[in-house]
Design a protein around this motif. Structure first.
Motif, PDB file in Angstrom:
ATOM      1  N   THR A 188      25.079  40.788  33.742  1.00 13.73           N
ATOM      2  CA  THR A 188      26.458  39.930  33.310  1.00 13.73           C
ATOM      3  C   THR A 188      27.262  41.406  32.481  1.00 13.73           C
ATOM      4  O   THR A 188      26.918  41.591  32.141  1.00 13.73           O
ATOM      5  CB  THR A 188      26.254  39.243  31.538  1.00 13.73           C
ATOM      6  OG1 THR A 188      27.726  38.602  31.012  1.00 13.73           O
ATOM      7  CG2 THR A 188      25.942  40.131  30.352  1.00 13.73           C
ATOM      8  N   ALA A 189      28.530  41.013  32.629  1.00 12.61           N
ATOM      9  CA  ALA A 189      29.418  42.592  32.110  1.00 12.61           C
ATOM     10  C   ALA A 189      31.032  41.730  31.524  1.00 12.61           C
ATOM     11  O   ALA A 189      31.383  41.472  31.952  1.00 12.61           O
ATOM     12  CB  ALA A 189      30.301  43.107  32.947  1.00 12.61           C
ATOM     13  N   MET A 190      31.421  42.865  30.922  1.00 13.30           N
ATOM     14  CA  MET A 190      32.795  42.560  29.856  1.00 13.30           C
ATOM     15  C   MET A 190      33.720  44.159  31.355  1.00 13.30           C
ATOM     16  O   MET A 190      33.473  44.626  30.691  1.00 13.30           O
ATOM     17  CB  MET A 190      32.703  43.100  28.696  1.00 13.30           C
ATOM     18  CG  MET A 190      33.705  42.860  28.131  1.00 13.30           C
ATOM     19  SD  MET A 190      34.705  41.292  28.037  1.00 13.30           S
ATOM     20  CE  MET A 190      33.616  40.243  27.025  1.00 13.30           C
ATOM     21  N   LEU A 191      34.270  42.752  32.211  1.00 17.69           N
ATOM     22  CA  LEU A 191      35.387  43.911  32.563  1.00 17.69           C
ATOM     23  C   LEU A 191      36.849  44.231  31.879  1.00 17.69           C
ATOM     24  O   LEU A 191      36.690  43.894  31.084  1.00 17.69           O
ATOM     25  CB  LEU A 191      35.309  43.170  33.991  1.00 17.69           C
ATOM     26  CG  LEU A 191      34.271  43.322  34.858  1.00 17.69           C
ATOM     27  CD1 LEU A 191      34.859  41.915  36.031  1.00 17.69           C
ATOM     28  CD2 LEU A 191      33.352  44.722  34.909  1.00 17.69           C
ATOM     29  N   ASP A 192      37.072  45.141  31.775  1.00 18.30           N
ATOM     30  CA  ASP A 192      38.723  46.030  31.315  1.00 18.30           C
ATOM     31  C   ASP A 192      39.500  45.197  32.416  1.00 18.30           C
ATOM     32  O   ASP A 192      39.652  44.712  33.293  1.00 18.30           O
ATOM     33  CB  ASP A 192      39.047  47.374  31.885  1.00 18.30           C
ATOM     34  CG  ASP A 192      37.420  48.031  30.769  1.00 18.30           C
ATOM     35  OD1 ASP A 192      37.670  47.827  30.243  1.00 18.30           O
ATOM     36  OD2 ASP A 192      37.468  49.595  31.532  1.00 18.30           O
ATOM     37  N   PRO A 193      40.274  44.851  31.184  1.00 18.17           N
ATOM     38  CA  PRO A 193      41.414  43.469  32.276  1.00 18.17           C
ATOM     39  C   PRO A 193      42.306  44.473  33.405  1.00 18.17           C
ATOM     40  O   PRO A 193      42.458  43.438  33.727  1.00 18.17           O
ATOM     41  CB  PRO A 193      42.742  43.345  31.155  1.00 18.17           C
ATOM     42  CG  PRO A 193      41.771  43.750  29.872  1.00 18.17           C
ATOM     43  CD  PRO A 193      40.870  44.412  29.710  1.00 18.17           C
ATOM     44  N   GLY A 194      41.942  45.574  33.375  1.00 18.76           N
ATOM     45  CA  GLY A 194      43.189  46.295  34.356  1.00 18.76           C
ATOM     46  C   GLY A 194      41.827  46.613  35.664  1.00 18.76           C
ATOM     47  O   GLY A 194      42.569  46.780  36.732  1.00 18.76           O
ATOM     48  N   ASP A 195      40.849  45.681  35.571  1.00 18.39           N
ATOM     49  CA  ASP A 195      39.823  45.716  37.030  1.00 18.39           C
ATOM     50  C   ASP A 195      39.949  45.011  37.478  1.00 18.39           C
ATOM     51  O   ASP A 195      40.245  45.042  39.003  1.00 18.39           O
ATOM     52  CB  ASP A 195      38.200  45.285  36.311  1.00 18.39           C
ATOM     53  CG  ASP A 195      37.937  46.634  35.768  1.00 18.39           C
ATOM     54  OD1 ASP A 195      38.679  48.036  36.163  1.00 18.39           O
ATOM     55  OD2 ASP A 195      36.968  46.539  34.915  1.00 18.39           O
ATOM     56  N   GLY A 196      41.038  43.549  36.977  1.00 26.66           N
ATOM     57  CA  GLY A 196      40.996  42.503  38.277  1.00 26.66           C
ATOM     58  C   GLY A 196      40.307  41.617  38.884  1.00 26.66           C
ATOM     59  O   GLY A 196      39.521  41.709  39.266  1.00 26.66           O
ATOM     60  N   ARG A 197      40.709  41.888  40.354  1.00 27.17           N
ATOM     61  CA  ARG A 197      40.213  41.018  41.457  1.00 27.17           C
ATOM     62  C   ARG A 197      39.179  42.358  41.685  1.00 27.17           C
ATOM     63  O   ARG A 197      37.652  41.735  42.098  1.00 27.17           O
ATOM     64  CB  ARG A 197      40.951  40.456  42.017  1.00 27.17           C
ATOM     65  CG  ARG A 197      40.012  39.473  43.202  1.00 27.17           C
ATOM     66  CD  ARG A 197      40.802  38.522  43.781  1.00 27.17           C
ATOM     67  NE  ARG A 197      40.627  37.933  45.060  1.00 27.17           N
ATOM     68  CZ  ARG A 197      39.490  38.435  46.127  1.00 27.17           C
ATOM     69  NH1 ARG A 197      39.059  39.297  46.354  1.00 27.17           N
ATOM     70  NH2 ARG A 197      39.227  37.516  47.146  1.00 27.17           N
ATOM     71  N   GLU A 198      39.556  43.383  41.888  1.00 21.93           N
ATOM     72  CA  GLU A 198      38.203  44.120  42.378  1.00 21.93           C
ATOM     73  C   GLU A 198      37.896  44.538  41.884  1.00 21.93           C
ATOM     74  O   GLU A 198      36.234  44.266  42.053  1.00 21.93           O
ATOM     75  CB  GLU A 198      39.372  45.199  42.912  1.00 21.93           C
ATOM     76  CG  GLU A 198      38.720  46.681  43.732  1.00 21.93           C
ATOM     77  CD  GLU A 198      39.559  47.570  43.945  1.00 21.93           C
ATOM     78  OE1 GLU A 198      39.114  49.164  43.861  1.00 21.93           O
ATOM     79  OE2 GLU A 198      40.717  47.485  44.095  1.00 21.93           O
ATOM     80  N   GLY A 199      37.411  44.725  40.488  1.00 20.14           N
ATOM     81  CA  GLY A 199      36.930  44.918  39.782  1.00 20.14           C
ATOM     82  C   GLY A 199      35.357  43.468  39.423  1.00 20.14           C
ATOM     83  O   GLY A 199      34.343  44.426  39.257  1.00 20.14           O
ATOM     84  N   VAL A 200      36.054  42.219  39.568  1.00 21.61           N
ATOM     85  CA  VAL A 200      35.057  41.253  39.288  1.00 21.61           C
ATOM     86  C   VAL A 200      34.473  41.071  40.909  1.00 21.61           C
ATOM     87  O   VAL A 200      33.322  41.577  41.176  1.00 21.61           O
ATOM     88  CB  VAL A 200      36.053  40.345  39.426  1.00 21.61           C
ATOM     89  CG1 VAL A 200      34.738  38.865  40.136  1.00 21.61           C
ATOM     90  CG2 VAL A 200      36.761  39.429  38.079  1.00 21.61           C
ATOM     91  N   VAL A 201      34.853  41.794  42.079  1.00 20.28           N
ATOM     92  CA  VAL A 201      33.953  41.745  43.724  1.00 20.28           C
ATOM     93  C   VAL A 201      33.325  42.620  44.006  1.00 20.28           C
ATOM     94  O   VAL A 201      31.595  42.263  43.461  1.00 20.28           O
ATOM     95  CB  VAL A 201      34.865  42.024  44.432  1.00 20.28           C
ATOM     96  CG1 VAL A 201      34.564  42.041  46.119  1.00 20.28           C
ATOM     97  CG2 VAL A 201      35.957  40.529  44.814  1.00 20.28           C
ATOM     98  N   ASP A 202      33.725  43.921  42.926  1.00 25.25           N
ATOM     99  CA  ASP A 202      32.509  45.537  43.011  1.00 25.25           C
ATOM    100  C   ASP A 202      31.542  44.489  41.738  1.00 25.25           C
ATOM    101  O   ASP A 202      30.693  45.426  42.510  1.00 25.25           O
ATOM    102  CB  ASP A 202      33.448  46.550  42.559  1.00 25.25           C
ATOM    103  CG  ASP A 202      34.352  46.804  43.262  1.00 25.25           C
ATOM    104  OD1 ASP A 202      34.050  46.618  43.901  1.00 25.25           O
ATOM    105  OD2 ASP A 202      35.098  47.810  43.122  1.00 25.25           O
TER     106      ASP A 202
END
Length: 191
Positions: free
Chosen positions: A155-169
């Motif tokens: 699990t992770a809390m991604l930064d809002p600016g990470d967007g779709r690319e952050g989720v995929v990564d």
């Protein structure tokens, strides 16, 4: 008002626990067979053949599909017009888990205190999620959550600016880190 006895709930849960561990759902088995038919590489073909054969043996011999029969997780939809007669629905579910594991020859692997690692000896307590619904129905769904796959989750809390690319990564990195540790077939769930 509809009355349902705790004994009836216990009996149904015990059977549900055993059956869910013996029988791979048809939709899942059919997808594995479909993947097998499309596969061209020898190693994946061999693995998928073993999974299909394991499912056949488990259902015919009434043996667990996997040695890791998991944490007993239930999703209960109970109507506002239902009265449960007896010590209570949660006690009835836990007794069904005890019986289903004992009588079904399922491994009991749940520990109480995670630091002391003492096995509860009966695979309880179950995790029970409740939803109150209109009407007089009671629907109990069971999902054995095996530790072999769960211990590869992240699990992770991604930064809002990470967007779709952050989720995929994050998802790709999680799969890479897990490598061959989770039990096949690996089905990636993202929520």
């Amino acid at each position: 008002m509809r009355t349902i006895s705790c004994q009836e709930i216990t009996d149904k849960v015990a059977q549900l626990v055993a059956d869910t561990n013996y029988y791979l759902p048809d939709d899942v088995l059919n997808e594995i067979i479909r993947f097998r038919a499309r596969e061209t590489e020898n190693l994946p073909i061999s693995i998928l053949d073993q999974i299909i054969e394991n499912a056949r043996i488990a259902s015919e011999e009434q043996l667990p599909l996997c040695q890791d029969t998991g944490i007993a997780v239930f999703f209960v939809e109970i109507g506002i017009g239902v009265y449960v007669d007896g010590p209570g629905i949660e006690d009835a579910i836990n007794e069904g888990v005890r019986r289903g594991h004992r009588d079904g020859g399922l491994r009991m692997s749940i520990v109480g205190d995670p630091l002391k690692r003492g096995n509860t000896g009966d695979n309880t307590p179950a995790v029970v999620h409740y939803t109150i619904v209109p009407g007089d129905s009671l629907n109990i769904m069971f999902c054995p959550k095996g530790g072999g796959c769960e211990n590869m989750s992240r699990t992770a809390m991604l930064d809002p600016g990470d967007g779709r690319e952050g989720v995929v990564d994050f998802v790709v990195d999680t799969v890479r880190i897990a490598g061959g540790k989770p039990c096949p077939p690996v089905i990636v769930g993202v929520g």
